[in-house]
Design a protein around this motif. Sequence first.
Motif, PDB file in Angstrom:
ATOM      1  N   THR A  40       0.827  -1.214   0.000  1.00  0.00           N
ATOM      2  CA  THR A  40       0.000   0.000   0.000  1.00  0.00           C
ATOM      3  C   THR A  40       0.863   1.267   0.000  1.00  0.00           C
ATOM      4  N   TYR A  41       1.982   1.244   0.713  1.00  0.00           N
ATOM      5  CA  TYR A  41       2.881   2.403   0.650  1.00  0.00           C
ATOM      6  C   TYR A  41       3.372   2.594  -0.791  1.00  0.00           C
ATOM      7  N   TRP A  42       3.696   1.498  -1.427  1.00  0.00           N
ATOM      8  CA  TRP A  42       4.149   1.603  -2.810  1.00  0.00           C
ATOM      9  C   TRP A  42       3.050   2.152  -3.706  1.00  0.00           C
ATOM     10  N   GLN A  43       1.863   1.588  -3.554  1.00  0.00           N
ATOM     11  CA  GLN A  43       0.751   2.029  -4.408  1.00  0.00           C
ATOM     12  C   GLN A  43       0.411   3.492  -4.165  1.00  0.00           C
ATOM     13  N   LYS A  44       0.474   3.914  -2.913  1.00  0.00           N
ATOM     14  CA  LYS A  44       0.110   5.298  -2.588  1.00  0.00           C
ATOM     15  C   LYS A  44       1.169   6.284  -3.045  1.00  0.00           C
ATOM     16  N   TYR A  45       2.424   6.016  -2.666  1.00  0.00           N
ATOM     17  CA  TYR A  45       3.459   7.038  -2.812  1.00  0.00           C
ATOM     18  C   TYR A  45       4.353   6.873  -4.036  1.00  0.00           C
ATOM     19  N   GLY A  46       4.457   5.642  -4.553  1.00  0.00           N
ATOM     20  CA  GLY A  46       5.366   5.424  -5.671  1.00  0.00           C
ATOM     21  C   GLY A  46       6.825   5.448  -5.247  1.00  0.00           C
ATOM     22  N   ILE A  47       7.061   5.518  -3.974  1.00  0.00           N
ATOM     23  CA  ILE A  47       8.425   5.449  -3.427  1.00  0.00           C
ATOM     24  C   ILE A  47       8.265   5.007  -1.974  1.00  0.00           C
ATOM     25  N   ARG A  48       9.200   4.149  -1.508  1.00  0.00           N
ATOM     26  CA  ARG A  48       9.145   3.790  -0.088  1.00  0.00           C
ATOM     27  C   ARG A  48      10.521   3.382   0.382  1.00  0.00           C
ATOM     28  N   ASP A  49      10.784   3.710   1.621  1.00  0.00           N
ATOM     29  CA  ASP A  49      12.010   3.269   2.272  1.00  0.00           C
ATOM     30  C   ASP A  49      11.732   1.857   2.766  1.00  0.00           C
ATOM     31  N   TYR A  50      12.161   0.881   1.987  1.00  0.00           N
ATOM     32  CA  TYR A  50      11.811  -0.523   2.285  1.00  0.00           C
ATOM     33  C   TYR A  50      12.653  -1.107   3.410  1.00  0.00           C
ATOM     34  N   ARG A  51      13.703  -0.412   3.801  1.00  0.00           N
ATOM     35  CA  ARG A  51      14.619  -0.971   4.807  1.00  0.00           C
ATOM     36  C   ARG A  51      13.922  -1.116   6.167  1.00  0.00           C
ATOM     37  N   GLY A  52      13.663  -2.346   6.540  1.00  0.00           N
ATOM     38  CA  GLY A  52      13.050  -2.600   7.847  1.00  0.00           C
ATOM     39  C   GLY A  52      11.623  -2.116   7.964  1.00  0.00           C
ATOM     40  N   GLY A  53      10.998  -1.825   6.841  1.00  0.00           N
ATOM     41  CA  GLY A  53       9.615  -1.364   6.887  1.00  0.00           C
ATOM     42  C   GLY A  53       9.500   0.153   6.863  1.00  0.00           C
ATOM     43  N   GLY A  54      10.647   0.827   6.967  1.00  0.00           N
ATOM     44  CA  GLY A  54      10.626   2.284   6.857  1.00  0.00           C
ATOM     45  C   GLY A  54       9.745   2.916   7.910  1.00  0.00           C
ATOM     46  N   ARG A  55       8.853   3.756   7.485  1.00  0.00           N
ATOM     47  CA  ARG A  55       7.983   4.471   8.399  1.00  0.00           C
ATOM     48  C   ARG A  55       6.924   3.559   8.998  1.00  0.00           C
ATOM     49  N   SER A  56       6.589   2.467   8.288  1.00  0.00           N
ATOM     50  CA  SER A  56       5.510   1.604   8.774  1.00  0.00           C
ATOM     51  C   SER A  56       6.006   0.600   9.809  1.00  0.00           C
TER      52      SER A  56
END
Lengths: 367, 367, 367, 367
Positions: B110-126
């Motif tokens: 969902t982060y990917w779908q929403k933002y088109g960018i995500r800090d995937y390391r360790g879940g990032g902000r989520s």
Amino acid sequence: MSTNSFGRLFRVTTWGESHGPALGATVDGCPPGVPVDEAMLQHWLDRRKPGQSKYTTQRREPDAVRILSGVFEGQTTGMPVQLMIENTDQRSKDYSEIMDKFRPGHADITYWQKYGIRDYRGGGRSSARETAARVAAGGLARAAIAALAPGVTITGYMTRVGVHAIDRDRFDAAQIGENPFWCPDPQAAATWADYLDGLRKSGNSVGAVVEVVASGVPAGLGAPVYGKIDTDLAAAMMSINAVKGVEIGEGMAAAELTGEANADEIFMGNDGQPVYASNHAGGILGGISTGQDIVVRFAVKPTSSILKPRQTITKSGEAAEIITKGRHDPCVGIRAVPVGEAMMACVVLDHLLLHRGQVGENRGRIG
Amino acid sequence: MSTNSFGRLFRVTTWGESHGPALGATVDGCPPGVPVDEAMLQHWLDRRKPGQSKYTTQRREPDAVRILSGVFEGQTTGMPVQLMIENTDQRSKDYSEIMDKFRPGHADITYWQKYGIRDYRGGGRSSARETAARVAAGGLARAAIAALAPGVTITGYMTRVGVHAIDRDRFDAAQIGENPFWCPDPQAAATWADYLDGLRKSGNSVGAVVEVVASGVPAGLGAPVYGKIDTDLAAAMMSINAVKGVEIGEGMAAAELTGEANADEIFMGNDGQPVYASNHAGGILGGISTGQDIVVRFAVKPTSSILKPRQTITKSGEAAEIITKGRHDPCVGIRAVPVGEAMMACVVLDHLLLHRGQVGENRGRIG
Amino acid sequence: MSTNSFGRLFRVTTWGESHGPALGATVDGCPPGVPVDEAMLQHWLDRRKPGQSKYTTQRREPDAVRILSGVFEGQTTGMPVQLMIENTDQRSKDYSEIMDKFRPGHADITYWQKYGIRDYRGGGRSSARETAARVAAGGLARAAIAALAPGVTITGYMTRVGVHAIDRDRFDAAQIGENPFWCPDPQAAATWADYLDGLRKSGNSVGAVVEVVASGVPAGLGAPVYGKIDTDLAAAMMSINAVKGVEIGEGMAAAELTGEANADEIFMGNDGQPVYASNHAGGILGGISTGQDIVVRFAVKPTSSILKPRQTITKSGEAAEIITKGRHDPCVGIRAVPVGEAMMACVVLDHLLLHRGQVGENRGRIG
Amino acid sequence: MSTNSFGRLFRVTTWGESHGPALGATVDGCPPGVPVDEAMLQHWLDRRKPGQSKYTTQRREPDAVRILSGVFEGQTTGMPVQLMIENTDQRSKDYSEIMDKFRPGHADITYWQKYGIRDYRGGGRSSARETAARVAAGGLARAAIAALAPGVTITGYMTRVGVHAIDRDRFDAAQIGENPFWCPDPQAAATWADYLDGLRKSGNSVGAVVEVVASGVPAGLGAPVYGKIDTDLAAAMMSINAVKGVEIGEGMAAAELTGEANADEIFMGNDGQPVYASNHAGGILGGISTGQDIVVRFAVKPTSSILKPRQTITKSGEAAEIITKGRHDPCVGIRAVPVGEAMMACVVLDHLLLHRGQVGENRGRIG
């Protein structure tokens, strides 16, 4: 900051008391150009209106909504929309009973303790009449959703009345409008009818569970980490009178699942969109919609205003027995169904606008 | 309006990602003159810290909190308090697995779908690491409550792990700190230990239920109709990672009660304050505190990051199997206990301030 | 609600004191995918940095900004961006003078009266150092504007120092960066240099007027009736330390015009867009941008910290004379120029996002 | 977040258009127990009412305010107060002139460009009629201030009409109510009468400057750094229709002063409170009230609706000449006086509540 407001970009402030001249909703942030008129809003208010069956309060209110601002030549203008509902059936009665005594389970005592003044007539601001304003605002939200995201549908129904739950295997959406309980299981509806008749005659009341589903909501609505769409839904539903619990998807039962069982596996659909093998998550991951059905459920406690005598105290601190006569609901959960739908509509619209504002079309493609 | 903020007068904004340089909480609105230092906050962070038993993630983070502003000579000044926690154990690893694949049940997709960018390391902000910032802010809230309303205590504990619930008849508050599960029932704690050992070894995880109780909260906190204290608690708890349901008092079970059974009868206590025969309401009527214990409960779903292989898709839309290796919690509910307490502390303090601002001492006396 | 925050969708919260370990800005709501790094922000901070000429405070601060969150692989992620600036030149000094005495014209006395505690070192939270955080946030806003509305430029300059105003006929934008005063009139710049030298040597200070212009802002930003773009600009500029007046377009002089003179007549441009014969309105009609230059002007009072002896009182209420030694600005207006630009950038970005969220592309065409 | 709302704890949302059925203010956060009734509010509305002299619009509106909620038995209850004013003189007229042509200097064009739809009748939402709702809300704020801080008085007056300013040496507060211009200088009032007669007859209009003073406001109101009381006043005044500049204390002229001249020296008064030798600061230091008079001034531009022909364009982009017939104000500044007072009252009350909430009685003593 207003404690009588909710929503971010679609901002609803309700006002009014049960027995004042009127109540309503001041709605700011509705997008311009949305076709809407009073009849469209009245449709939803009529569904919530009291006195439609023997299972809800016999108060007779037309609940006629007037649009006082923000709509011009049949369309919203982007200006605040004032939705007013006049109170007409403020039956003159003797309030001496609840003026001085606090009904157990009711806000009488806490409003008094907090404010040192309260409009005790019919519960004043704490009355479920306030929810009429929510339904009006929800009708406006539905109109805006129809313009912005036409595929979205929002449907509420009851899944439990007291000890009697529906059987999910008999779930039939077409039945929801066919009984006075918004019940998708006709057999359960029949059981509830008998059950509530008995409770009503004995002057008692009972709780219920309401479920609201939003279908067709695009993936990507919601925001970290206190603006999650489930956070907003939890607040929206818990703010409804008499609600004591809110669940998303699997809800409280998620505690009993393993990670393996709970994971909604993902596949690629024929239309190039992700599809999920299940929906334990209730359509929300990390607070953001997946594109699946958004499923929220809430428990409504039984009405506190009952004919059964209960022990209480008076304002002067004396012990007293109280029986609440009047026109009350044996199962206030019934009228909570359109209210839950209205809150869902407001939350979905708010997040449609918020996504558009903060993210735009900057979405990540899959595939 | 910030979706990473909560609270009205005690306003907390958290920031930071799991594997960025630091994370923290910007707290505005803490009253001046509150005695506080880093050690007082560290006490609460240490309770949440990962790696304290084999039942939580083995990530090693000191979670040392620094106060960067708003405190002078050991007291708050009324200025914003910046609480920063540096990330130290951002173990260098291969992220190719979760960089391209979406974990089922996780916010990856969902982060990917929403933002088109995500800090995937360790879940990032989520990531649940964000909750460290909440616990720091909660520690500050506790310090302020101690100054403003010294009788208030806030205690969290687990009441269920997977299929194993506590037995309320064995409830012993003194046991809560004596086991790694914040479990008030020593027999249940022993059962959970075995149960989680098995799950951990099999690479699986499980959900849990956490209950948080605030005692000594004065009557009169909370506000109609979207600023109810239960509305705020529902939002606060639902915003915690992995929470899927929130209950106040009787919670979802209120649906099964009659009005007669649910009414908490009121009597006059010897100290001239109302006392209640029961607490189905969870200490809240009409959204306003009664003076009884405020009781909130929430369900935490099982961790999505498990060693069990699950079906998913990649960013490019291809089918894939995923196994999440790493340092994850078999029962993330354990670490949610101090987080739930922190959220309760923030909500209670916020309403103490809000009541003082909007109502003052204008309360209604009884008797 | 936080009194240390501004903006709606682009929400900036600043924190930190003059002589604490650090200060910064917590920025929520920056759109994802904006290219930004520390060097881009540092560029704007360097323009505001103290100690760059003899006309500003000689405090030596590198004002090095660090991005602690919300940026990943050179782009914003949509998560909160934490911008931190460490204080390095907190010169150990004797504060006994200002610890007990209140500087006339300074916040010393009101902070004490309000809070009963204050960080007196260097003015604490009320120091102009807080504006470094604004400039960092403004740099981020500029980066986002560059991505969303590439034609926008924002330029600030001084139009008056004490009794010496610029001559508009000599206005040359190319000169602004060529003198230490951001002065578009080289002759005025020379006058100011002599004037400020004299004031500095005599231990006095003087006020100034700063003007900030945003060009290329699309028509349609701003919202009725308390979210007007001029309302937000007025608040943004008045919140800067030492500002005592804010003007839009014609400003206070509008009071002297007739309706006939003040009306900016409208024509149709060759590009199919409206053009205006004049810009008395400062680019804003009814709170909404016209597409013309947005022009805001603000007056900065003279620094209160001067070497001239002034009468005051101590905390214990005794009469005292005060001389403020230290590293202060003879004309704090100089460093307010980049701050005014930063505030303009934040307001413009905020309204770009707000318009997109609440209105979308639903604009009215002309022609 | 609503762009039609202002205030933090005393939160006012106005709604309604010039020629819709009604307009009003939804006020949330008024403290309970404040004595108020419709007559008390009507008093302030009557001062703003159009058609009271030949110097204001001849529209005949009774501007009768109704309290629809939040007041019970003559006192506020702490619930939202709905204040409604019905529009009665929506004279049926031919709008074809302004329906298609944009008045120069008016919001016609920007509302159209932003929203793609506008209620053109009488200016719709952008009409100065909206300020009637502000005055009603301001009346409620005054009632609450009278209960909470009885020594506060708020007085507005005009200091300039076009090129004619008052002479401060002739300032006589007793004169303010004795002429149709709220003019404290009777000689200036006579000059203005002739001047406006001439302008009115020639179909022209002119700007004005309004000053509002709050006396008796306790020290300590306001908050760093975006919740400064001057920041809020700047926003409040700039949000009033046609305002183009706002000044606090010395205002724009502060730019011309030296630090020595600008410093308001402090002494100890006989009553143990600080006294100031002057009030260049306008009663505000660091955004926080000093206890002196709070002085705000704002410039109102001339009405755009004039009989003088001006060049403009139509919706279809064609060049056109426009003359605005109708019932307009030759000097809209006159009616802005009660509006400025109302905004001051709302800001002062809001900060009284905010201080009480966030700080309590934790003030610093002097002496």
